[in-house]
Motif scaffolding. Structure first.
Motif, PDB file in Angstrom:
ATOM      1  N   GLU A  63       4.806   3.294  -6.076  1.00 49.49           N
ATOM      2  CA  GLU A  63       4.818   3.272  -4.597  1.00 49.49           C
ATOM      3  C   GLU A  63       6.123   4.035  -4.522  1.00 49.49           C
ATOM      4  O   GLU A  63       6.327   4.892  -3.446  1.00 49.49           O
ATOM      5  CB  GLU A  63       4.387   2.000  -3.835  1.00 49.49           C
ATOM      6  CG  GLU A  63       3.275   1.352  -4.110  1.00 49.49           C
ATOM      7  CD  GLU A  63       2.256   2.337  -3.491  1.00 49.49           C
ATOM      8  OE1 GLU A  63       2.180   2.591  -2.331  1.00 49.49           O
ATOM      9  OE2 GLU A  63       1.276   2.943  -4.235  1.00 49.49           O
ATOM     10  N   ARG A 143       1.541  -5.155  -2.576  1.00 45.47           N
ATOM     11  CA  ARG A 143       1.140  -4.670  -1.298  1.00 45.47           C
ATOM     12  C   ARG A 143       1.265  -5.451  -0.286  1.00 45.47           C
ATOM     13  O   ARG A 143       1.563  -5.225   1.016  1.00 45.47           O
ATOM     14  CB  ARG A 143      -0.275  -4.233  -1.478  1.00 45.47           C
ATOM     15  CG  ARG A 143      -0.266  -2.907  -2.406  1.00 45.47           C
ATOM     16  CD  ARG A 143      -1.892  -2.268  -2.312  1.00 45.47           C
ATOM     17  NE  ARG A 143      -1.908  -1.207  -3.366  1.00 45.47           N
ATOM     18  CZ  ARG A 143      -1.357  -0.210  -3.090  1.00 45.47           C
ATOM     19  NH1 ARG A 143      -0.631   0.219  -2.196  1.00 45.47           N
ATOM     20  NH2 ARG A 143      -1.280   1.079  -4.379  1.00 45.47           N
ATOM     21  N   SER A 147       3.613  -4.546   3.159  1.00 49.91           N
ATOM     22  CA  SER A 147       3.168  -4.499   4.283  1.00 49.91           C
ATOM     23  C   SER A 147       3.685  -5.350   5.371  1.00 49.91           C
ATOM     24  O   SER A 147       3.365  -5.564   6.487  1.00 49.91           O
ATOM     25  CB  SER A 147       1.595  -4.795   4.360  1.00 49.91           C
ATOM     26  OG  SER A 147       1.387  -6.481   3.979  1.00 49.91           O
ATOM     27  N   TYR A 197       7.858   5.137   4.174  1.00 53.08           N
ATOM     28  CA  TYR A 197       6.741   4.385   3.587  1.00 53.08           C
ATOM     29  C   TYR A 197       5.672   3.751   4.653  1.00 53.08           C
ATOM     30  O   TYR A 197       6.300   3.102   5.662  1.00 53.08           O
ATOM     31  CB  TYR A 197       7.280   3.365   2.630  1.00 53.08           C
ATOM     32  CG  TYR A 197       6.177   2.739   1.819  1.00 53.08           C
ATOM     33  CD1 TYR A 197       5.802   3.310   0.569  1.00 53.08           C
ATOM     34  CD2 TYR A 197       5.537   1.694   2.420  1.00 53.08           C
ATOM     35  CE1 TYR A 197       4.522   2.726  -0.027  1.00 53.08           C
ATOM     36  CE2 TYR A 197       4.279   0.939   1.678  1.00 53.08           C
ATOM     37  CZ  TYR A 197       3.972   1.721   0.651  1.00 53.08           C
ATOM     38  OH  TYR A 197       2.846   1.150  -0.299  1.00 53.08           O
ATOM     39  N   PRO A 198       4.548   3.961   4.344  1.00 57.66           N
ATOM     40  CA  PRO A 198       3.957   4.911   3.458  1.00 57.66           C
ATOM     41  C   PRO A 198       4.390   6.369   3.701  1.00 57.66           C
ATOM     42  O   PRO A 198       4.927   6.629   4.658  1.00 57.66           O
ATOM     43  CB  PRO A 198       2.354   4.891   3.692  1.00 57.66           C
ATOM     44  CG  PRO A 198       2.337   4.102   5.178  1.00 57.66           C
ATOM     45  CD  PRO A 198       3.456   3.510   5.262  1.00 57.66           C
ATOM     46  N   SER A 202      -0.317   8.198   0.215  1.00 59.33           N
ATOM     47  CA  SER A 202      -0.319   6.807  -0.075  1.00 59.33           C
ATOM     48  C   SER A 202      -1.572   6.054   0.060  1.00 59.33           C
ATOM     49  O   SER A 202      -2.327   6.608   1.179  1.00 59.33           O
ATOM     50  CB  SER A 202       0.778   5.977   0.707  1.00 59.33           C
ATOM     51  OG  SER A 202       2.018   6.214   0.584  1.00 59.33           O
ATOM     52  N   VAL A 205      -2.962   0.876   1.099  1.00 56.43           N
ATOM     53  CA  VAL A 205      -2.021  -0.100   2.028  1.00 56.43           C
ATOM     54  C   VAL A 205      -2.881  -1.059   2.808  1.00 56.43           C
ATOM     55  O   VAL A 205      -3.988  -0.898   3.062  1.00 56.43           O
ATOM     56  CB  VAL A 205      -1.013   0.792   2.795  1.00 56.43           C
ATOM     57  CG1 VAL A 205      -0.262   1.848   1.943  1.00 56.43           C
ATOM     58  CG2 VAL A 205      -1.925   1.458   3.775  1.00 56.43           C
ATOM     59  N   GLN A 227      -0.473  -1.540   8.383  1.00 54.14           N
ATOM     60  CA  GLN A 227       0.641  -1.350   7.675  1.00 54.14           C
ATOM     61  C   GLN A 227       1.779  -0.775   8.450  1.00 54.14           C
ATOM     62  O   GLN A 227       1.659   0.410   9.312  1.00 54.14           O
ATOM     63  CB  GLN A 227      -0.099  -0.472   6.604  1.00 54.14           C
ATOM     64  CG  GLN A 227       1.269   0.442   5.749  1.00 54.14           C
ATOM     65  CD  GLN A 227       2.113  -0.663   4.782  1.00 54.14           C
ATOM     66  OE1 GLN A 227       1.246  -1.461   4.225  1.00 54.14           O
ATOM     67  NE2 GLN A 227       3.115  -0.627   4.983  1.00 54.14           N
ATOM     68  N   THR A 308      -5.791   3.178   4.092  1.00 46.87           N
ATOM     69  CA  THR A 308      -5.859   1.690   3.815  1.00 46.87           C
ATOM     70  C   THR A 308      -6.907   1.360   2.843  1.00 46.87           C
ATOM     71  O   THR A 308      -7.650   2.204   2.335  1.00 46.87           O
ATOM     72  CB  THR A 308      -6.295   1.109   5.037  1.00 46.87           C
ATOM     73  OG1 THR A 308      -7.439   1.625   5.667  1.00 46.87           O
ATOM     74  CG2 THR A 308      -5.107   1.468   6.371  1.00 46.87           C
TER      75      THR A 308
END
Length: 311
Positions: A63, A143, A147, A197-198, A202, A205, A227, A308
Motif C-alpha cells: 500500500e 486495512r 481506514s 492515500y488511497p 488502490s 479499502v 475510507q 472499496t
C-alpha cells in the motif's frame, strides 16, 4: 505533552514522548520541494513464510509503495520491542500504548523506553496498536489501521524501519502491534510532492468503519465514516477543495481537516497533512476523488480512482 488517551496512536520524536498530531517530519518538511528520498528497495524480510507477520508486512509495504510513501525495512530490534509489548498486553489482559511498572513482562512505560530497551538507536519512533476480531486475518488488521485517519497518519509516515507482532491479547481478540522507526543518522522518506492515500488504483479499502480512539468526530456518538483520503505535502500544504464521486453521484464529505480548513479536534491533521473524511461508502464500488490546493507555494490538483472491498 503526554497523550490524552492510551489508545491514541503515538509518534515520538527526540527524548520525550509527544503526541505529534499530523506532523510528518522531525523538521524535515520544508516550503520548497525536496529531492525524493523515497525507498523503493529493502532487504527481504525474515518473517516466516505465510505467517501473519509476513502478510502484515507485505500488505502495508504494498500500500505504501503504490501510493508513493516508500517501503519500510524490517528491523529486528523493533520486532523485539513490538513482541515485548504484545507479550505485556497478553499477560496483563490490557490494550494500549503504555505499561505499568511492576506488572508482568514490563519493559518500559512509554514507547521511547521500550525501543531504547531493545537497543534501537532512534531519531524518531511511532506506534500503532489495533485490536481486531480473531476471525479476521492480517490483511484486515492492516486495512483497519489505514481506514482510521490518525492511525493511518503514523503507518504512512516517512519513517524507514518497522517491527511488528500479531497475536492474542485481551480475551477473544487479537492485537496488531506495529513499531516504526527512523535511526539516528537517517533522513525521513520524502517524495518532494503531494501524496495521497488511497491513490490511483488502490483497491480493497474499507467502505465503512468507526471506533477510532480518539474519534475524529467527538460530537457524534458512534460515528461511522468511509475510507479517509489522507493528503501529505510540505509544511505549507493547503487543501482548498476535495470531492468523491461514485455510481450514485457525489459522496457527502463529513470533514475536511487541515490548515486553512476545519480544525481537527484532535490536532493530528495539520502542518503538512490534511484528512478528507467521507460518509460511509458502498462495498465493492469504484470511486473517483479529486483534491486540489497549494503545496510548496504552487497549485496542485490530484484526481484518482480507488475501489472499496467487501468490508
Amino acid at each position: 505533552m503526554k497523550p490524552k488517551n492510551e489508545w491514541l496512536t503515538v509518534l515520538v520524536a527526540g527524548v520525550t514522548l509527544t503526541a505529534c498530531g499530523g506532523a510528518w517530519g522531525d523538521g524535515g518538511d520544508t516550503l520548497t520541494p525536496a529531492a525524493s528520498t523515497i525507498v523503493t528497495r529493502v532487504p527481504a524480510a525474515t518473517y516466516a513464510a505465510n505467517s501473519s507477520e509476513a502478510l502484515v508486512y507485505e500488505t502495508l509495504n504494498a500500500e505504501r509503495l503504490q501510493c508513493g510513501f516508500g517501503l519500510l525495512a524490517q528491523n529486528a530490534r523493533l520486532d523485539q520491542a513490538a513482541i515485548a509489548h504484545l507479550n505485556y498486553l497478553a499477560q496483563n489482559n490490557a490494550v494500549g500504548h503504555f505499561q505499568e511498572p511492576g506488572k508482568a513482562k514490563f519493559t518500559g512505560v512509554y514507547l521511547d523506553d521500550r525501543v531504547a530497551a531493545s537497543g534501537y538507536d532512534r531519531k524518531q519512533v511511532g506506534e500503532t496498536v489495533s485490536t481486531v476480531p480473531p476471525t479476521e486475518n492480517a490483511e484486515y488488521a492492516v486495512r483497519f489501521i489505514l481506514s482510521a485517519p490518525y492511525h493511518a497518519l503514523v503507518a504512512l509516515h516517512g519513517l524507514r524501519d518497522i517491527g511488528l507482532a500479531l497475536g492474542p491479547s485481551t480475551v477473544g481478540t487479537q492485537t496488531l502491534e506495529m513499531v516504526f522507526g527512523l535511526a539516528k543518522d537517517s533522513v525521513h522518506q520524502d517524495a518532494g510532492k503531494v501524496l495521497t492515500y488511497p491513490c490511483e488504483g488502490s483497491a480493497g479499502v474499507f467502505a465503512a468503519r468507526g471506533a477510532e480512539v480518539p474519534t475524529p468526530f467527538p460530537a457524534e456518538a458512534d460515528a461511522i465514516w468511509g475510507q479517509p483520503i489522507l493528503v501529505k505535502g510540505a509544511s505549507d500544504l493547503r487543501v482548498a477543495a476535495a470531492s468523491i464521486t461514485g455510481p450514485g453521484g457525489p459522496v457527502v464529505i463529513k470533514a475536511l481537516y487541515g490548515d486553512g480548513q476545519a480544525t481537527d479536534p484532535n490536532a493530528w491533521c495539520t502542518a503538512g497533512a490534511a484528512c478528507v473524511i467521507p460518509a460511509a461508502l458502498r462495498a465493492n464500488t469504484t470511486y473517483t476523488a479529486t483534491v486540489s490546493g497549494t503545496n510548496a507555494g504552487a497549485g496542485f490538483t490530484s484526481t484518482f480512482r480507488f475501489r472499496t472491498g467487501a468490508k
